[in-house]
Enzyme design. Structure first.
Site, PDB file in Angstrom:
ATOM      1  N   ASN A   7       0.876  -1.166   0.000  1.00 61.04           N
ATOM      2  CA  ASN A   7       0.000   0.000   0.000  1.00 61.04           C
ATOM      3  C   ASN A   7       0.919   1.224   0.000  1.00 61.04           C
ATOM      4  OD1 ASN A   7      -1.421   2.321   0.868  1.00 61.04           O
ATOM      5  ND2 ASN A   7      -3.079   1.038   1.647  1.00 61.04           N
ATOM      6  N   GLU A  34      -3.913   1.909  -2.924  1.00 60.98           N
ATOM      7  CA  GLU A  34      -4.025   3.332  -2.641  1.00 60.98           C
ATOM      8  C   GLU A  34      -3.095   4.155  -3.535  1.00 60.98           C
ATOM      9  OE1 GLU A  34      -5.549   5.273   1.013  1.00 60.98           O
ATOM     10  OE2 GLU A  34      -4.397   3.725   2.022  1.00 60.98           O
ATOM     11  N   ASP A 151      -3.878  -4.963   0.781  1.00 62.48           N
ATOM     12  CA  ASP A 151      -4.177  -4.365   2.082  1.00 62.48           C
ATOM     13  C   ASP A 151      -5.576  -4.835   2.454  1.00 62.48           C
ATOM     14  OD1 ASP A 151      -4.863  -2.856   4.249  1.00 62.48           O
ATOM     15  OD2 ASP A 151      -4.461  -0.909   3.319  1.00 62.48           O
ATOM     16  N   ASN A 153      -6.944  -4.658   5.420  1.00 64.06           N
ATOM     17  CA  ASN A 153      -7.540  -3.864   6.505  1.00 64.06           C
ATOM     18  C   ASN A 153      -8.189  -4.752   7.560  1.00 64.06           C
ATOM     19  OD1 ASN A 153      -7.151  -0.980   6.521  1.00 64.06           O
ATOM     20  ND2 ASN A 153      -8.200  -0.905   4.547  1.00 64.06           N
ATOM     21  N   ASP A 221      -1.478  -6.262   5.908  1.00 64.84           N
ATOM     22  CA  ASP A 221      -1.194  -6.514   4.487  1.00 64.84           C
ATOM     23  C   ASP A 221      -0.801  -7.984   4.342  1.00 64.84           C
ATOM     24  OD1 ASP A 221      -1.076  -3.587   3.247  1.00 64.84           O
ATOM     25  OD2 ASP A 221      -0.150  -3.542   5.243  1.00 64.84           O
ATOM     26  N   ASP A 250       2.789   4.744   4.996  1.00 62.60           N
ATOM     27  CA  ASP A 250       2.574   4.211   6.343  1.00 62.60           C
ATOM     28  C   ASP A 250       2.538   2.671   6.343  1.00 62.60           C
ATOM     29  OD1 ASP A 250       0.216   4.550   4.924  1.00 62.60           O
ATOM     30  OD2 ASP A 250      -0.851   5.607   6.508  1.00 62.60           O
ATOM     31  N   HIS A 251       2.517   2.069   5.146  1.00 62.54           N
ATOM     32  CA  HIS A 251       2.628   0.605   5.009  1.00 62.54           C
ATOM     33  C   HIS A 251       4.001   0.252   4.430  1.00 62.54           C
ATOM     34  CE1 HIS A 251      -1.884  -0.285   5.116  1.00 62.54           C
ATOM     35  NE2 HIS A 251      -1.855   1.032   4.934  1.00 62.54           N
TER      36      HIS A 251
END
Length: 261
Positions: A7, A34, A151, A153, A221, A250-251
DNA sequence: ATGGTAGTCTCACTA
């Protein structure tokens, strides 16, 4: 065959980081989530110059997924079937021919689902997961090497969060979310990272409140392998150091090596 | 309970 999910949180803001990472990591296939870009806005020239074919499924501002591949695509399908009203770009499937036969790869960005009090958020997430389970059951019947990368989530287990108690009211850790992921896996998938290690590992650290510095992360992930892909699994790893780079996502990338020749 | 940060054709929303 090195397959990675990442991501990237905005491919245009992250292009320098992406190019540097491609040079370092040398993946064969990359599933991005994303991208936050329409297809025409994707910075494809620099990536193509490194030898990748690119397929995108983007939208304006949010979401968006892509697959980069050193081998060319035989077929590409955009969008998760099962709801014609769903206009969010969260799913792309590519079919690739290798020396060892066909390989099917999906880059998916599962809905976040927060807040859990809103049906248009949490209900959408759970319905999306039901659609994914139906789609995956159909694909498993093909008995081909298939990698569902993305991802998700979803925090699968308490060990997958540094502070699980902070997530009890979060869509990523609800029993319904975790149950839906478990049902998907129980169709017959092997989760690559947990196959190689039982240790606590994270793939996401929030930008806020010094989460990275405090190692306050979560593992959301995942790479799900069909039996025919799992048979070829040689190794899997989380490229954690990338979170410490300048202007990071941030991933971080999550990788699996599959034997394909 | 709040705020902390980052990205996007925003002046708010998503995460």
């Amino acid at each position: 065959m090195k397959i990675v999910t990442w991501n990237i949180n905005g491919v245009k803001a992250r292009i320098d980081v992406l190019l540097h990472w491609l040079e370092e990591s040398q993946p064969d296939i990359v599933c991005l989530q994303e991208i936050k870009s329409v297809d025409e806005g994707f910075p494809r020239l620099e990536i193509e110059a490194m030898g990748y074919h690119i397929e995108t499924h983007g939208q304006k501002g949010f979401n968006g997924v892509a697959i980069l591949s050193k081998l060319r695509f035989d077929e590409v399908n955009r969008g998760l079937p099962g709801d014609d009203e769903d206009e969010q770009a969260r799913f792309i499937e590519g079919v690739i021919s290798t020396d060892g036969g066909v390989l099917r790869v999906v880059s998916l960005y599962l809905p976040n689902g927060n807040p859990i009090t809103e049906d248009r958020k949490f209900g959408y997430k759970l319905r999306w997961m039901e659609r994914l389970e139906r789609w995956a059951a159909e694909r498993l019947a093909l008995e081909e090497p298939l990698v569902l990368a993305g991802d998700y989530n979803v925090i699968p287990q308490p060990i997958d969060a540094r502070q699980p108690e902070l997530w009890v009211n979060d869509a990523l850790y609800q029993p319904e979310s975790r149950g839906a992921l478990r049902r998907l896996e129980y169709l017959g998938f092997t989760e690559a990272i947990r196959t190689v290690s039982d240790e606590q590992m994270f793939t996401f650290w929030d930008y806020q409140a010094g989460a990275w510095q405090k190692n306050n992360g979560i593992r959301i992930d995942h790479l799900l392998l069909s039996p025919e892909a799992a048979n070829r699994l040689a190794s899997a790893s989380i490229e954690k150091h990338v979170r410490g780079w300048e202007k990071p996502s941030d991933h971080v990338p999550v990788a699996a090596e599959l034997a394909f020749n």
